[in-house]
Design a protein around this motif. Structure first.
Motif, PDB file in Angstrom:
ATOM      1  N   SER A  70      40.760  41.238  39.099  1.00  0.00           N
ATOM      2  CA  SER A  70      40.673  42.164  40.227  1.00  0.00           C
ATOM      3  C   SER A  70      41.452  41.578  41.396  1.00  0.00           C
ATOM      4  CB  SER A  70      39.214  42.372  40.640  1.00  0.00           C
ATOM      5  OG  SER A  70      39.152  43.084  41.873  1.00  0.00           O
ATOM      6  N   SER A 117      35.622  45.613  39.240  1.00  0.00           N
ATOM      7  CA  SER A 117      36.124  44.861  38.091  1.00  0.00           C
ATOM      8  C   SER A 117      37.642  44.910  38.092  1.00  0.00           C
ATOM      9  CB  SER A 117      35.556  45.416  36.778  1.00  0.00           C
ATOM     10  OG  SER A 117      35.901  46.776  36.596  1.00  0.00           O
ATOM     11  N   GLY A 118      38.243  44.158  37.170  1.00  0.00           N
ATOM     12  CA  GLY A 118      39.686  44.009  37.166  1.00  0.00           C
ATOM     13  C   GLY A 118      40.397  44.946  36.208  1.00  0.00           C
ATOM     14  N   PRO A 119      41.738  44.917  36.231  1.00  0.00           N
ATOM     15  CA  PRO A 119      42.540  45.857  35.448  1.00  0.00           C
ATOM     16  C   PRO A 119      42.639  45.518  33.967  1.00  0.00           C
ATOM     17  CG  PRO A 119      43.981  44.357  36.623  1.00  0.00           C
ATOM     18  CD  PRO A 119      42.581  44.043  37.077  1.00  0.00           C
ATOM     19  N   ASP A 121      39.657  44.120  32.490  1.00  0.00           N
ATOM     20  CA  ASP A 121      38.254  44.060  32.077  1.00  0.00           C
ATOM     21  C   ASP A 121      37.854  45.398  31.465  1.00  0.00           C
ATOM     22  OD1 ASP A 121      37.886  41.474  33.170  1.00  0.00           O
ATOM     23  OD2 ASP A 121      37.613  42.357  35.158  1.00  0.00           O
ATOM     24  N   ILE A 123      35.560  48.726  30.629  1.00  0.00           N
ATOM     25  CA  ILE A 123      34.498  49.547  31.197  1.00  0.00           C
ATOM     26  C   ILE A 123      33.321  49.477  30.229  1.00  0.00           C
ATOM     27  CG2 ILE A 123      33.785  51.894  31.812  1.00  0.00           C
ATOM     28  CD1 ILE A 123      36.796  52.462  32.331  1.00  0.00           C
ATOM     29  N   THR A 183      31.198  47.201  36.261  1.00  0.00           N
ATOM     30  CA  THR A 183      32.505  47.610  35.704  1.00  0.00           C
ATOM     31  C   THR A 183      32.880  49.050  36.026  1.00  0.00           C
ATOM     32  OG1 THR A 183      31.841  48.418  33.480  1.00  0.00           O
ATOM     33  CG2 THR A 183      32.110  46.026  33.764  1.00  0.00           C
ATOM     34  N   PRO A 186      37.017  49.699  38.308  1.00  0.00           N
ATOM     35  CA  PRO A 186      38.187  48.861  38.004  1.00  0.00           C
ATOM     36  C   PRO A 186      39.314  49.150  39.007  1.00  0.00           C
ATOM     37  CG  PRO A 186      37.442  50.118  36.076  1.00  0.00           C
ATOM     38  CD  PRO A 186      36.769  50.702  37.269  1.00  0.00           C
ATOM     39  N   VAL A 274      42.479  50.052  30.462  1.00  0.00           N
ATOM     40  CA  VAL A 274      41.225  49.355  30.171  1.00  0.00           C
ATOM     41  C   VAL A 274      40.560  49.963  28.937  1.00  0.00           C
ATOM     42  CG1 VAL A 274      40.784  48.561  32.515  1.00  0.00           C
ATOM     43  CG2 VAL A 274      40.031  50.839  31.846  1.00  0.00           C
TER      44      VAL A 274
END
Length: 290
Positions: A70, A117-119, A121, A123, A183, A186, A274
């Motif tokens: 993220s 959350s990050g790109p 990670d 869902i 999550t 994102p 994701v």
């Protein structure tokens, strides 16, 4: 510039197909990315020249070989815009046989900071029997403390922009609850600093689920544009550096299921994909042990 956090919490600048480590130039502490990020945001004008110089000579990584995290490592709050496209209001009316009020009537709502959350990670869907939808949005991060700032001045307080997914469980519960699971926000793949975006209120946005185009819109159709959303978020309330604002989704919202891949792309920002998985629940909330 395009600012990323990658691998072992390194700070990078994205240059075409490379990510260059500029941690040293930004006084970045990989052991404390949260505080380092706030330092970067608050001191960006003083740091950016050294960061740009380091981006020319620093250690570079092939973009396909890094793990993007993220780009905002943590946040105090996420303000989100409900029903901020007329086309989305129309589809919600058809989908659920009601006409939800727009942002003009109901203003913004809060999502849990823990939903960030990050790109890269996944869902994680918490329920197997609840419809959960994707919502493609343009998001941005606040760069300066703000209160009662009008839309005309808002662009001076925005640090940068990114793509954002607002994941939403459908139901009768409050929006904040249905959109705040881990999550469910994102963002990424990086932050594009505000000085690189000529007009955030005219950016094409597309979302795919697997190979199917679900959402194909533009921020030019926002009811409250990026700057008006900022005004509403700090109307007698304080915004702080690192706070996030999500600007709402166009029509095309639809369900996602375990095994899907959700891809979002925003013009001049970037794209990320994701996976959708089921959350691993080890113990029911409120359950008692034997």
């Amino acid at each position: 510039m395009k600012i990323a956090i990658f691998n072992e919490d390194l700070l990078g600048i994205v240059k075409e197909d490379k990510v260059v480590d500029v941690s040293k130039a930004a006084n970045w502490d990989t052991n404390n990315p949260e505080s380092s990020f706030l330092y970067l945001v608050e001191n960006y004008e003083q740091l950016k020249d050294n960061m740009e110089k380091e981006a020319e000579t620093g250690k570079a990584y092939a973009i396909q070989d890094v793990f993007f995290k993220s780009p905002v490592p943590s946040t105090r709050k996420i303000w989100a815009a409900p029903v901020n496209y007329k086309s989305h209001q129309d589809e919600m009316n058809k989908m659920f046989n009601n006409a939800p009020r727009t942002i003009e009537e109901i203003a913004l709502f809060l999502k849990s900071p823990e939903s960030l959350s990050g790109p890269m990670d996944p869902i994680l869907l918490p329920y197997k029997d609840r419809r959960t939808d994707h919502e493609a949005e343009l998001g941005y991060v606040v760069g300066k403390k703000a209160k009662n700032v009008k839309a005309e001045e808002a662009e001076n307080y925005i640090f940068g922009y990114f793509a954002l997914l607002d994941i939403s469980i459908r139901g009768n519960e409050e929006r904040t609850w249905r959109k705040s699971f881990d999550t469910f926000t994102p963002i990424g793949p990086w932050i594009v600093t505000a000085d690189e975006i000529d007009n955030p209120n005219d950016l094409k946005m597309t979302l795919w689920v697997n190979d199917e185009v679900r959402q194909d819109g533009s921020t030019k159709h926002l009811i409250y544009d990026c700057f008006k959303c900022f005004e509403v978020a700090c109307d007698n309330m304080t915004l702080l550096p690192g706070d996030i604002i999500a600007t709402g989704t166009p029509d095309g919202v639809g369900p996602i299921e375990v095994g899907d891949k959700v891809r979002i792309k925003i013009e001049d920002i970037g794209e990320f994909t994701v996976d959708v998985k089921h959350a691993e629940i080890t113990e029911e909330v409120g359950a008692t042990k034997a």
